[in-house]
Every structure is written in C-alpha cells, then in structure tokens.
Design a protein around this motif. Structure first.
Motif, PDB file in Angstrom:
ATOM      1  N   GLY A   1      31.969  31.678  39.494  1.00 52.91           N
ATOM      2  CA  GLY A   1      33.523  31.638  39.150  1.00 52.91           C
ATOM      3  C   GLY A   1      33.699  30.006  40.047  1.00 52.91           C
ATOM      4  N   SER A   2      33.734  30.139  41.636  1.00 50.39           N
ATOM      5  CA  SER A   2      34.105  28.494  42.010  1.00 50.39           C
ATOM      6  C   SER A   2      33.692  27.173  41.598  1.00 50.39           C
ATOM      7  CB  SER A   2      33.759  29.205  43.639  1.00 50.39           C
ATOM      8  OG  SER A   2      31.840  28.737  43.596  1.00 50.39           O
ATOM      9  N   ALA A   3      34.494  26.209  42.099  1.00 49.63           N
ATOM     10  CA  ALA A   3      34.363  24.945  41.248  1.00 49.63           C
ATOM     11  C   ALA A   3      33.059  24.808  42.035  1.00 49.63           C
ATOM     12  CB  ALA A   3      35.257  24.276  41.649  1.00 49.63           C
ATOM     13  N   GLU A   4      32.364  25.322  42.908  1.00 45.23           N
ATOM     14  CA  GLU A   4      31.431  24.830  44.333  1.00 45.23           C
ATOM     15  C   GLU A   4      30.176  25.443  43.722  1.00 45.23           C
ATOM     16  OE1 GLU A   4      35.481  24.555  46.513  1.00 45.23           O
ATOM     17  OE2 GLU A   4      34.361  26.696  45.476  1.00 45.23           O
ATOM     18  N   THR A   5      30.387  26.814  42.965  1.00 47.20           N
ATOM     19  CA  THR A   5      29.134  26.902  41.971  1.00 47.20           C
ATOM     20  C   THR A   5      28.641  26.557  41.694  1.00 47.20           C
ATOM     21  OG1 THR A   5      28.754  29.485  42.928  1.00 47.20           O
ATOM     22  CG2 THR A   5      28.450  28.544  40.679  1.00 47.20           C
ATOM     23  N   ALA A   6      29.249  26.286  40.526  1.00 43.64           N
ATOM     24  CA  ALA A   6      30.095  25.024  39.392  1.00 43.64           C
ATOM     25  C   ALA A   6      29.084  23.847  39.257  1.00 43.64           C
ATOM     26  CB  ALA A   6      31.092  25.001  38.948  1.00 43.64           C
TER      27      ALA A   6
ATOM     28  N   GLU B   1      41.476  44.653  42.526  1.00 47.05           N
ATOM     29  CA  GLU B   1      40.301  43.969  42.762  1.00 47.05           C
ATOM     30  C   GLU B   1      39.294  44.502  41.649  1.00 47.05           C
ATOM     31  OE1 GLU B   1      42.599  45.095  45.954  1.00 47.05           O
ATOM     32  OE2 GLU B   1      41.805  46.715  44.331  1.00 47.05           O
ATOM     33  N   ASP B   2      39.653  45.597  40.592  1.00 41.86           N
ATOM     34  CA  ASP B   2      38.337  46.238  39.318  1.00 41.86           C
ATOM     35  C   ASP B   2      38.944  44.911  38.484  1.00 41.86           C
ATOM     36  OD1 ASP B   2      37.392  48.486  40.398  1.00 41.86           O
ATOM     37  OD2 ASP B   2      38.803  48.974  39.992  1.00 41.86           O
ATOM     38  N   PHE B   3      40.027  44.640  38.612  1.00 42.24           N
ATOM     39  CA  PHE B   3      40.323  43.479  37.529  1.00 42.24           C
ATOM     40  C   PHE B   3      39.809  42.317  38.018  1.00 42.24           C
ATOM     41  CE2 PHE B   3      43.581  40.445  34.812  1.00 42.24           C
ATOM     42  CZ  PHE B   3      44.115  40.631  33.886  1.00 42.24           C
ATOM     43  N   ASP B   4      40.592  41.539  38.584  1.00 41.82           N
ATOM     44  CA  ASP B   4      40.271  40.152  39.562  1.00 41.82           C
ATOM     45  C   ASP B   4      38.950  40.227  39.301  1.00 41.82           C
ATOM     46  OD1 ASP B   4      43.047  39.896  39.730  1.00 41.82           O
ATOM     47  OD2 ASP B   4      43.094  41.107  42.039  1.00 41.82           O
ATOM     48  N   ALA B   5      37.703  40.622  39.797  1.00 41.05           N
ATOM     49  CA  ALA B   5      36.867  40.888  39.701  1.00 41.05           C
ATOM     50  C   ALA B   5      36.012  40.180  38.442  1.00 41.05           C
ATOM     51  CB  ALA B   5      35.494  42.066  40.600  1.00 41.05           C
ATOM     52  N   VAL B   6      35.898  40.897  37.621  1.00 41.15           N
ATOM     53  CA  VAL B   6      35.851  40.655  36.196  1.00 41.15           C
ATOM     54  C   VAL B   6      36.133  39.441  36.118  1.00 41.15           C
ATOM     55  CG1 VAL B   6      35.450  41.478  33.735  1.00 41.15           C
ATOM     56  CG2 VAL B   6      35.202  42.896  35.627  1.00 41.15           C
ATOM     57  N   ILE B   7      37.625  39.325  35.830  1.00 43.66           N
ATOM     58  CA  ILE B   7      38.716  38.209  35.867  1.00 43.66           C
ATOM     59  C   ILE B   7      37.666  36.606  35.852  1.00 43.66           C
ATOM     60  CG2 ILE B   7      40.353  36.370  35.319  1.00 43.66           C
ATOM     61  CD1 ILE B   7      39.953  38.687  33.356  1.00 43.66           C
ATOM     62  N   ASP B   8      37.290  36.372  37.114  1.00 45.89           N
ATOM     63  CA  ASP B   8      36.563  35.749  38.131  1.00 45.89           C
ATOM     64  C   ASP B   8      35.388  35.478  37.426  1.00 45.89           C
ATOM     65  OD1 ASP B   8      37.263  33.924  40.356  1.00 45.89           O
ATOM     66  OD2 ASP B   8      35.573  35.349  41.338  1.00 45.89           O
ATOM     67  N   VAL B   9      34.653  36.344  37.669  1.00 43.21           N
ATOM     68  CA  VAL B   9      33.441  36.039  36.905  1.00 43.21           C
ATOM     69  C   VAL B   9      33.137  35.551  35.225  1.00 43.21           C
ATOM     70  CG1 VAL B   9      30.966  36.700  36.673  1.00 43.21           C
ATOM     71  CG2 VAL B   9      32.172  37.241  38.662  1.00 43.21           C
ATOM     72  N   HIS B  10      33.397  36.290  34.429  1.00 45.06           N
ATOM     73  CA  HIS B  10      33.605  35.413  33.200  1.00 45.06           C
ATOM     74  C   HIS B  10      34.761  34.683  32.785  1.00 45.06           C
ATOM     75  CE1 HIS B  10      31.263  39.268  31.955  1.00 45.06           C
ATOM     76  NE2 HIS B  10      32.130  39.958  32.720  1.00 45.06           N
TER      77      HIS B  10
END
Length: 303
Positions: free
Chosen positions: A64-69, A104-113
């Motif tokens: 999700g984050s630029a750091e992980t990328a 939270e349900d919406f944001d979590a899925v959008i953030d990962v995918h």
C-alpha cells in the motif's frame, strides 16, 4: 520461453494465487521476491521454492505504502542485481453490502488493491527506466471489477480501477519497452469461498476431488496453479508485443475481456431533453441494456 535471467517481485505471494504465480516463475528460472504480511507464511513460501531448486527471498510488509514498494524493489536489486517483472497480486476482502460497509472497510481494500498496485508499479517502472531494458508489469484484476459483484463495493471499485490504470500505463510506457497487462483469475481460494454457490466446489477441491467440467469450462474456475501459466507467458519474450489487455484465466478457460466501447448510439438535433430520451429509449436502447454481475450456468447456481 527463456526466463532464467529474470528477477520478479510478486506481492501477496505467501499463499494462494500469489504463491502459484511465484512458484511457476521460479520453476522457469526466475529469481523471486516473495511478499506477505506474515513472516512464517513468507518463510514457508521461500523454503518451498528453494527446496525445489529455485531462488527466492522474502519481504514481510503490507502493500500500500510507497515505503513497502521501495523495500520490494530494493530487495530484488540488492539480492539479485536487477528487476524485470512485477506481479501485483496482494489483496484483502472486507465484503459487506453498501449500507453496512464502513469507511474502514472501504479504505482498507482500496489501500491494498488500488493504492498498493499504484505505488508498487510506480517504483518498479522507475527501476525499469533506470535499467533501460524494458520490463513486465502484470496486475491482478478480477471479474468483479469488470461486471460488479454483490457485497463488493470496495473490491469491485479497486479492481475496475486497476484495469483503468493498466490501460493508461500501457500507453505511457510503450516507448520504454514496458508492457502492462491485467490478469483476471478465477480460482478456488479463500476468496472464492465467500461466494455461496462456489463454496461447495472449493471444499470438494480441498478434499482432492476434481472440479466438474461445468466449473472448469463454463465458469472458468480451477486451481491457483491453473492461473499461473498466463503470468509466466506475460513475463516472457513471447508476450513482448502484448500490452494494455485484461486477460481472464481459470480452469480450462482463457479469454480476453473487451475494452468498454459504445454499443448503441442515437442522435437528436439540438441535443437531448429528458422527454426526447424517454421517447427514444424503448425503441433504441432497451434491447441493448447491459447486465450486471457474473452470469453463471443455471446448474451451477442451483447446486
């Protein structure tokens, strides 16, 4: 289909479809960076690949984050010297009907995918451009993003957005020799267990029973391994001219999703008032209205 000099990052590859993609690439000689949020799961995936004669390391981090990328690309370069292929597979589900879905349900899925696909592809492309030798981006979509699916506002939106980004990136990256495609798999995994009429078939597969032909062909659902071949193909030189496509794969079926296009058109001098549209609709557009959701054979739904 020579891949033994290639290096790939596969997000969400500790288990399920992602692991199947990683193992197939490794089987063909690709050095693979495994990614998962659980250390033990990631370590097990790496061990399976290494024990089979492949090359793999793990990066444990949520996508999700630029750091992980940055961590994923840096791990590939530091351990194997380069990066050639990125498969953005990481995903989660938070299924609920619209009126019960939380922010939270919406944001979590959008953030990962969606965000996770964006940040990982952006960093991989930066590396590809530095290397100057092209590259392969393979993003994982879903039929839910193409046709919608009950209870999956967040997931359908993210998967539709991924295909939209793929089409844009295919144009932007063509001159750099970087291909970008989406794979929309249908496989018996923890995710498809949430679909009530498919759940019994997932359970049957777990017991070692073969999936019936109506599932493998008409539904186009099979094992995760059934969906892995197209990823290896898209990573190879055999697919060097294929870009901007959404490819459906599962069971015995391989297919292309169409790009959205105008299907029925009418013209009215001076533009369209509401009354004009009401008059024209039944004669011109009623027969062409599109269905929503996946359409499955009746014998599957009746089970």
């Amino acid at each position: 289909m020579e891949l033994s000099t290639k290096v790939a990052v596969v997000t969400g590859s500790g288990q399920g479809l992602g692991l199947a993609y990683a193992k197939e690439l490794a089987r063909r000689g690709v050095a693979v960076v495994i990614n998962d949020v659980d250390q033990a799961t990631a370590d097990t995936a790496v061990a399976e690949i290494v024990e089979s004669g492949g090359r793999a390391i793990a990066v444990v981090a949520p996508v999700g984050s630029a750091e992980t990328a940055e961590r994923l690309v840096a791990a590939a370069v530091e351990e194997f010297g380069r990066l050639d292929v990125l498969v953005t597979n990481a995903g989660i589900l938070r299924d609920k009907v619209l009126w019960k879905m939380t922010d939270e349900d919406f944001d979590a899925v959008i953030d990962v995918h969606l965000r996770g696909t964006f940040t990982c592809v952006r960093r991989a492309v930066q590396r590809f451009r530095e290397q100057g030798e092209g590259g392969r981006i393979i993003c994982v979509g879903s039929p839910a993003g193409q046709r919608g699916n009950f209870g999956q506002t967040n997931y359908s939106a993210a998967k539709a957005g991924i295909v939209g980004m793929v089409r844009t990136w295919a144009m932007e990256l063509k001159r750099a020799g970087i291909t970008v495609n989406a794979v929309c798999p249908v496989a018996a995994t923890a995710m498809t267990e949430t679909i009530p009429f498919l759940a019994p078939h997932v359970e049957s597969m777990k017991r070692g029973e073969p999936l019936p032909a109506v599932i493998r062909r008409d539904v186009g659902m099979g094992t995760p391994e059934d969906a892995a071949g197209v990823v290896a193909f898209l990573a190879s030189e055999a697919a060097a001219e294929i870009t901007g496509q959404a490819i459906s794969v599962g069971g015995d079926r391989l297919a292309l999703w169409s790009h959205p296009q105008l299907t029925t058109t009418a013209f009215h001098d001076g533009g369209w008032s509401a009354d004009d549209i009401a008059t024209e609709w039944a004669a011109t557009f009623d027969h062409a209205v599109e269905s929503v959701g996946e359409e499955f054979p009746e014998e599957v739904r009746a089970r």
